[in-house]
Design a protein around this motif. Structure first.
Motif, PDB file in Angstrom:
ATOM      1  N   SER A   1     -31.364 -44.800 -28.019  1.00  0.00           N
ATOM      2  CA  SER A   1     -30.606 -45.948 -27.511  1.00  0.00           C
ATOM      3  C   SER A   1     -30.300 -45.810 -26.032  1.00  0.00           C
TER       4      SER A   1
ATOM      5  N   GLU B   1     -30.060 -49.183 -36.330  1.00  0.00           N
ATOM      6  CA  GLU B   1     -31.374 -49.751 -36.634  1.00  0.00           C
ATOM      7  C   GLU B   1     -32.376 -48.667 -37.064  1.00  0.00           C
TER       8      GLU B   1
ATOM      9  N   ILE C   1     -39.661 -48.376 -33.960  1.00  0.00           N
ATOM     10  CA  ILE C   1     -39.304 -49.065 -32.719  1.00  0.00           C
ATOM     11  C   ILE C   1     -40.266 -48.543 -31.663  1.00  0.00           C
ATOM     12  N   TRP C   2     -41.010 -49.451 -31.081  1.00  0.00           N
ATOM     13  CA  TRP C   2     -42.005 -49.089 -30.066  1.00  0.00           C
ATOM     14  C   TRP C   2     -41.401 -49.375 -28.690  1.00  0.00           C
ATOM     15  N   PHE C   3     -41.198 -48.335 -27.917  1.00  0.00           N
ATOM     16  CA  PHE C   3     -40.589 -48.497 -26.592  1.00  0.00           C
ATOM     17  C   PHE C   3     -41.619 -48.167 -25.516  1.00  0.00           C
TER      18      PHE C   3
ATOM     19  N   LEU D   1     -28.371 -49.891 -31.687  1.00  0.00           N
ATOM     20  CA  LEU D   1     -29.646 -49.267 -32.011  1.00  0.00           C
ATOM     21  C   LEU D   1     -29.609 -48.093 -32.987  1.00  0.00           C
TER      22      LEU D   1
ATOM     23  N   ASN E   1     -39.634 -60.015 -28.154  1.00  0.00           N
ATOM     24  CA  ASN E   1     -38.281 -59.476 -28.327  1.00  0.00           C
ATOM     25  C   ASN E   1     -37.433 -59.761 -27.079  1.00  0.00           C
TER      26      ASN E   1
ATOM     27  N   LEU F   1     -35.478 -48.507 -40.847  1.00  0.00           N
ATOM     28  CA  LEU F   1     -36.928 -48.683 -40.724  1.00  0.00           C
ATOM     29  C   LEU F   1     -37.643 -48.201 -41.990  1.00  0.00           C
TER      30      LEU F   1
ATOM     31  N   GLU G   1     -42.483 -48.604 -40.544  1.00  0.00           N
ATOM     32  CA  GLU G   1     -41.963 -49.342 -39.384  1.00  0.00           C
ATOM     33  C   GLU G   1     -41.473 -48.381 -38.305  1.00  0.00           C
TER      34      GLU G   1
ATOM     35  N   ARG H   1     -39.971 -54.053 -32.542  1.00  0.00           N
ATOM     36  CA  ARG H   1     -40.110 -53.445 -33.881  1.00  0.00           C
ATOM     37  C   ARG H   1     -41.548 -53.658 -34.342  1.00  0.00           C
TER      38      ARG H   1
ATOM     39  N   PHE I   1     -38.646 -52.933 -25.781  1.00  0.00           N
ATOM     40  CA  PHE I   1     -39.008 -52.343 -27.074  1.00  0.00           C
ATOM     41  C   PHE I   1     -39.249 -53.450 -28.080  1.00  0.00           C
TER      42      PHE I   1
END
Ligand SMILES: Nc1ncnc2c1ncn2[C@@H]1O[C@H](COP(=O)(O)OP(=O)(O)OP(=O)(O)O)[C@@H](O)[C@H]1O
Ligand SMILES: [Mg+2]
Length: 488
Positions: A405, A446, A464-466, A443, A475, A450, A462, A482, A480
């Motif tokens: 985060s 979150e 989180i792609w940053f 975050l 988004n 996933l 799943e 999902r 980032f």
């Protein structure tokens, strides 16, 4: 659902334009939500995957990225922590038509002769800077750090200045005696070096000592003025400084060196890295070979880790100095369970590998793994800062989720500093006015929601792609998104 951007790789019938296209860094590897692409150029900025045990790192984002790298024809190095890594890459290679490029390095069933005398390679390789004493001293020092498992500290630590002095003086004499420098020879020289001024003036010592023999043989070598200068220093070291040292200091230096040499002079390390050279890292970019180091740490323990870490370092150096005009395709270094292989040198490598088109993909459970390994948080955070793509799978590890985060929030603050903006896909988005504290609240929660794959999740993983510097239109222009992967 993220899909690999398939372009089956084929050497036959490739046209000039396709060849050019293949070499283009902008070739897509994955299609992200909203249709934007994750390219080889993005991959060259480094990839770090985090996620709890069983969160889907290997079978989710890992599989998608690995298949994409292979499908594009890239060569690379695969480090193995778990025994199943080799068969996993065999399946990937089969699916992408790359089986012929796979080279399994194993002391048991290699797919190809695979011994690699890394020291001889450093001495004999082509190119400026090859074979110089300082490079070898540096190499020995790095190997010492690898064996120690952490960065050498300043002061009276493992690879102190006196150790480097010993190595430098040994290497110069061995090379001038026209012998191939190896750990074995340096060891023999150190063990037989004079321990007193009396020994230096004794005929018996000169007749029986290997060190004495090397000093005699090296004397007659043709030398440039610079070499002659260094040689004089080396002779002074062995015949005056070393024998006059306090016994405790001399034995401490000798013992430190011997403990490292012993590991490399026996067993697996000697078998794989101390004899012949049949395979070199350069084949990864000269002929797109994918070298799988099937010496899993879970099976071979410390010896497996050391051999792989040396291979990794030699590969990093080879990638750094390669000519990208002659060998343009990116080349990757892959480590699942990367906590086994992360090293202090990675930071330097990550800061230069982008221009050498080197892709690093590391997968690990949590950030604490790196903190423990690299000795301190700053070093781990600096290294992670050099991985622009970070993939966060389900995780209940508080430090990792807090780190995620924080990374996301600080990127949002950096990106969102004003009004409406246009993202790289050309779409306009309002800047977000989200405080870091709000992000920190949202975050971490979150990351526990996933999906982690398997039948209970319909084989969906799943994450989180940053990506640093990126704004995802799907988004709200955030850096980032999902993403989901289908296990197969
Ligand atoms: N090919 C597959 N098809 C279906 N399910 C799978 C497949 N591979 C793994 N799984 C299951 O999916 C979940 C995620 O597995 P995966 O090995 O990808 O996790 P991981 O994050 O890599 O874990 P670890 O940290 O232990 O390596 C596990 O429950 C696993 O049993
Ligand atoms: Mg895994």
């Amino acid at each position: 659902m993220i899909r690999t951007s398939w372009l089956p790789f084929s050497r036959k019938g490739v046209t000039t334009s396709l060849e050019t296209d293949r070499r283009d860094l902008d070739v897509p590897l994955l299609t992200l939500p909203g249709g934007s692409e994750w390219t080889a150029r993005d991959a060259c900025n480094g990839v770090q995957v985090f996620g709890a045990i069983g969160s889907g790192k290997t079978s989710g984002s890992g599989a998608a990225i690995a298949l994409a790298l292979l499908a594009r024809g890239f060569g690379g190095l695969v480090l193995c922590a778990k025994p199943e890594e080799r068969s996993l890459w065999q399946r990937y290679a089969l699916r992408t038509g790359r089986l012929n490029d796979l080279v399994i390095v194993s002391p048991v069933n290699p797919s190809h002769p695979c011994r690699f005398n890394f020291m001889a390679h450093e001495l004999n390789r082509r190119g400026a800077g090859a074979g110089q004493t300082e490079n070898l001293v540096k190499l020995f020092s790095i190997v010492g750090e690898i064996i120690e498992g952490k960065a050498a500290q300043e002061g009276p630590d493992f690879w102190s200045r006196s150790m480097q002095e010993l190595l430098r003086n040994a290497i110069d004499v061995i090379a001038l005696a026209r012998k191939t420098v190896s750990i074995e020879l340096v060891s023999r020289m150190v063990v037989t070096a004079p321990h007193s001024v009396a020994e230096v003036s004794s005929e018996e010592w000169w007749d029986t000592s290997f060190c004495g023999q090397l000093l005699r043989e090296s004397k007659t070598a043709a030398m440039s003025p610079e070499t002659a200068h260094d040689y004089e220093l080396a002779v002074t070291y062995w015949l005056e400084t070393f024998p006059r040292m306090a016994d405790r200091m001399r034995s401490s230096i000798t013992a430190t060196f011997s403990s490292m040499a012993d590991i490399l002079n026996r067993g697996l390390a000697y078998q794989m890295l101390g004899t012949e050279t049949e395979l070199v890292p350069e084949v990864m970019f000269r002929s797109q070979k994918v070298i799988v180091l099937d010496l899993p740490v879970q099976e071979y323990g410390e010896a497996g880790r050391i051999v792989q870490a040396i291979w990794k370092y030699m590969t990093q150096k080879a990638i750094e100095r390669r000519d990208v005009n002659a060998h343009a395709l990116p080349v990757f270094i892959w480590a699942d369970e990367a906590q086994n292989f992360v090293s202090p040198y990675d930071f330097l490598y990550q800061s230069v590998c982008r221009s050498a088109r080197g892709i690093t993909v590391y997968l690990t459970q949590n950030i604490s793994n790196y903190y423990a390994l690299l000795g301190n948080r700053d070093q781990a955070n600096s290294l992670l800062g050099n991985f622009q793509t970070k993939v966060f799978h389900a995780n209940a590890d508080a430090p990792t989720n807090a780190y995620a985060s924080e990374v996301i929030a600080s990127e949002m603050i950096a990106l969102g500093s004003g009004g409406t903006s246009t993202n790289p896909e050309g779409e306009r988005s309002s800047s977000f006015n989200v405080s870091q504290s709000l992000q920190s609240k949202v975050l971490p929660a979150e990351f526990t929601t996933l999906r982690t794959g398997g039948p209970a999740n319909g084989f969906t993983v799943e994450a989180i792609w940053f990506q640093g510097g990126r704004r995802f239109a799907t988004n709200h222009g955030h850096p980032f998104v999902r993403v989901s992967f289908r296990q197969s």
